[in-house]
Design a protein around this motif. Structure first.
Motif, PDB file in Angstrom:
ATOM      1  N   LYS A 258     -12.668  -0.177   1.591  1.00 11.96           N
ATOM      2  CA  LYS A 258     -12.267   0.594   2.771  1.00 11.96           C
ATOM      3  C   LYS A 258     -12.767  -0.079   4.047  1.00 11.96           C
ATOM      4  O   LYS A 258     -12.025  -0.196   5.043  1.00 11.96           O
ATOM      5  CB  LYS A 258     -12.826   2.012   2.669  1.00 11.96           C
ATOM      6  N   LYS A 259     -14.007  -0.536   4.034  1.00  7.79           N
ATOM      7  CA  LYS A 259     -14.579  -1.200   5.197  1.00  7.79           C
ATOM      8  C   LYS A 259     -13.852  -2.501   5.504  1.00  7.79           C
ATOM      9  O   LYS A 259     -13.580  -2.822   6.663  1.00  7.79           O
ATOM     10  CB  LYS A 259     -16.068  -1.477   4.952  1.00  7.79           C
ATOM     11  N   PHE A 260     -13.517  -3.253   4.453  1.00  6.21           N
ATOM     12  CA  PHE A 260     -12.817  -4.524   4.648  1.00  6.21           C
ATOM     13  C   PHE A 260     -11.471  -4.299   5.339  1.00  6.21           C
ATOM     14  O   PHE A 260     -11.159  -4.949   6.341  1.00  6.21           O
ATOM     15  CB  PHE A 260     -12.606  -5.219   3.308  1.00  6.21           C
ATOM     16  N   PHE A 261     -10.668  -3.383   4.825  1.00  8.00           N
ATOM     17  CA  PHE A 261      -9.365  -3.140   5.433  1.00  8.00           C
ATOM     18  C   PHE A 261      -9.503  -2.586   6.852  1.00  8.00           C
ATOM     19  O   PHE A 261      -8.703  -2.899   7.735  1.00  8.00           O
ATOM     20  CB  PHE A 261      -8.537  -2.200   4.566  1.00  8.00           C
ATOM     21  N   SER A 262     -10.525  -1.771   7.083  1.00  7.83           N
ATOM     22  CA  SER A 262     -10.759  -1.256   8.429  1.00  7.83           C
ATOM     23  C   SER A 262     -11.112  -2.384   9.395  1.00  7.83           C
ATOM     24  O   SER A 262     -10.589  -2.455  10.514  1.00  7.83           O
ATOM     25  CB  SER A 262     -11.883  -0.216   8.398  1.00  7.83           C
ATOM     26  N   GLU A 263     -11.995  -3.277   8.951  1.00  7.50           N
ATOM     27  CA  GLU A 263     -12.408  -4.403   9.789  1.00  7.50           C
ATOM     28  C   GLU A 263     -11.250  -5.347  10.081  1.00  7.50           C
ATOM     29  O   GLU A 263     -11.182  -5.965  11.135  1.00  7.50           O
ATOM     30  CB  GLU A 263     -13.520  -5.182   9.094  1.00  7.50           C
ATOM     31  N   ARG A 264     -10.352  -5.475   9.126  1.00  4.59           N
ATOM     32  CA  ARG A 264      -9.242  -6.425   9.286  1.00  4.59           C
ATOM     33  C   ARG A 264      -8.014  -5.767   9.915  1.00  4.59           C
ATOM     34  O   ARG A 264      -6.955  -6.374   9.996  1.00  4.59           O
ATOM     35  CB  ARG A 264      -8.851  -7.003   7.929  1.00  4.59           C
TER      36      ARG A 264
END
Length: 341
Positions: A258-264
């Motif tokens: 979730k954090k990865f997709f949010s950051e990207r």
């Protein structure tokens, strides 16, 4: 790999369950696999996703760190006349196996496979007595090494964060006292001690050793680090329009995805360790709902699907960003080298 039943604390010691690919229809829909496409399955396991992707017409590059899975998958390789390439490696290395023109899709099914759980000699399950091992690759430091030699403070952090075990301190101190008398060798040795230290209450739905076994498995195999590195690698090798699909089974893994997709996503962001950064070009756009869970019907048929969560993103044409583990806000757990094991 087929994953274990996660939630906040996956039952890493669960009993035998026939391998059933989780969220298979949803995975195929998110990947849009078809003729002319090349999909990388980073967690081959029993080949459930790979077989379905091949059936949809796409070619597959599949990876697994477990040599048993690689051996078992040779029949599937032989049956598809060069359309399936199967490699023995960790999925964090997936960029090394991508074709020069990039990939049309990457799928990751995170967790321990039902095959591994069901084999007592692998040491994943406390319901099947076997060596306290838990190494997916069969090489390197085992769970027994960690339990018998790590400092109490390190065990507390491992159990507390990776297993979300509230009694981490009590269990770690009991382990230290017991291993002075005799080292832990089997899964029952450890599970038996935990049952004494934190006896199961009538209202508890899971075995008291579940969270500790999960924590040891995740730590020994560096599962969170592997996942993070695999996400960065997928970003590097997916074509514009390529699809990244990840299925997770407990909250630690899901938070990373979730954090990865949010950051990207291109929105301004930061972490508690870093200052807020400006908006930038998105490298991924969401596919469908932010998160897809298994239906009640699937969970009824396959208990391992109950805590499954699928997140997917569409690769844009923006350049891949620099890998930075700081975005995940993971605690500084001791490495295997620092533990001295």
């Amino acid at each position: 790999m087929a994953a274990n039943p996660g939630g906040g604390s996956s039952d890493a010691g669960g009993g035998p369950v026939r391998h059933i690919p989780v969220l298979l229809g949803e995975v195929l829909a998110a990947l849009e696999a078809g003729p002319g496409k090349v999909i990388l399955d980073g967690t081959f396991g029993a080949g459930g996703y790979t077989a379905a992707i091949l059936e949809a017409g796409a070619d597959v590059i599949a990876l697994d760190r477990d040599p048993t899975a690689i051996a078992a998958g040779q029949a599937l390789v032989a049956a598809h006349g060069g359309r399936l390439k199967l490699h023995h490696t960790q999925f964090s290395h997936l960029a090394d196996y991508a074709p020069q023109g990039g990939l049309d899709g990457v799928v990751l099914d995170i967790g321990v496979s039902s095959m591994q759980i069901d084999e007592a000699e692998r040491g994943f399950s406390f319901q099947r007595n076997g060596p306290l091992d838990m190494r997916m690759s069969g090489a390197g430091v085992s769970a027994a090494d960690v339990v018998n030699r790590a400092k109490v403070g390190d065990l507390i952090r491992i159990f507390g964060f990776l297993g979300e075990e509230k009694q981490a301190g009590r269990i770690a101190r009991a382990i230290e006292k017991q291993r002075l008398k005799e080292p832990f060798r089997t899964t029952r040795d450890l599970a038996g001690l935990i049952e004494i230290v934190t006896p199961r209450k009538a209202k508890d739905k899971i075995h008291p050793a579940t969270r500790v076994f999960q924590a040891l498995r995740v730590f020994v195999n560096d599962e969170l680090g592997e996942l993070a590195q695999a996400l960065f690698a997928a970003e590097q090798v997916l074509k514009p329009g390529g699809r990244l699909v990840v299925v997770t089974f407990h909250s630690l893994e899901d938070r990373i995805v979730k954090k990865f997709f949010s950051e990207r996503s291109g929105k301004a962001s930061g972490s508690r360790h870093l200052p807020m950064v400006h908006e930038r070009a998105a490298t991924f756009e969401p596919i469908g709902k932010p998160m897809v869970a298994a239906s009640e019907a699937e969970a009824e048929i396959n208990p391992r699907a109950r805590s499954a969560k699928l997140r997917a993103g569409l690769r844009t044409a923006a350049p891949a960003e620099r890998p930075d583990m700081a975005i995940f806000d993971l605690p500084d757990l001791a490495s295997l080298e620092k533990l001295g094991v």
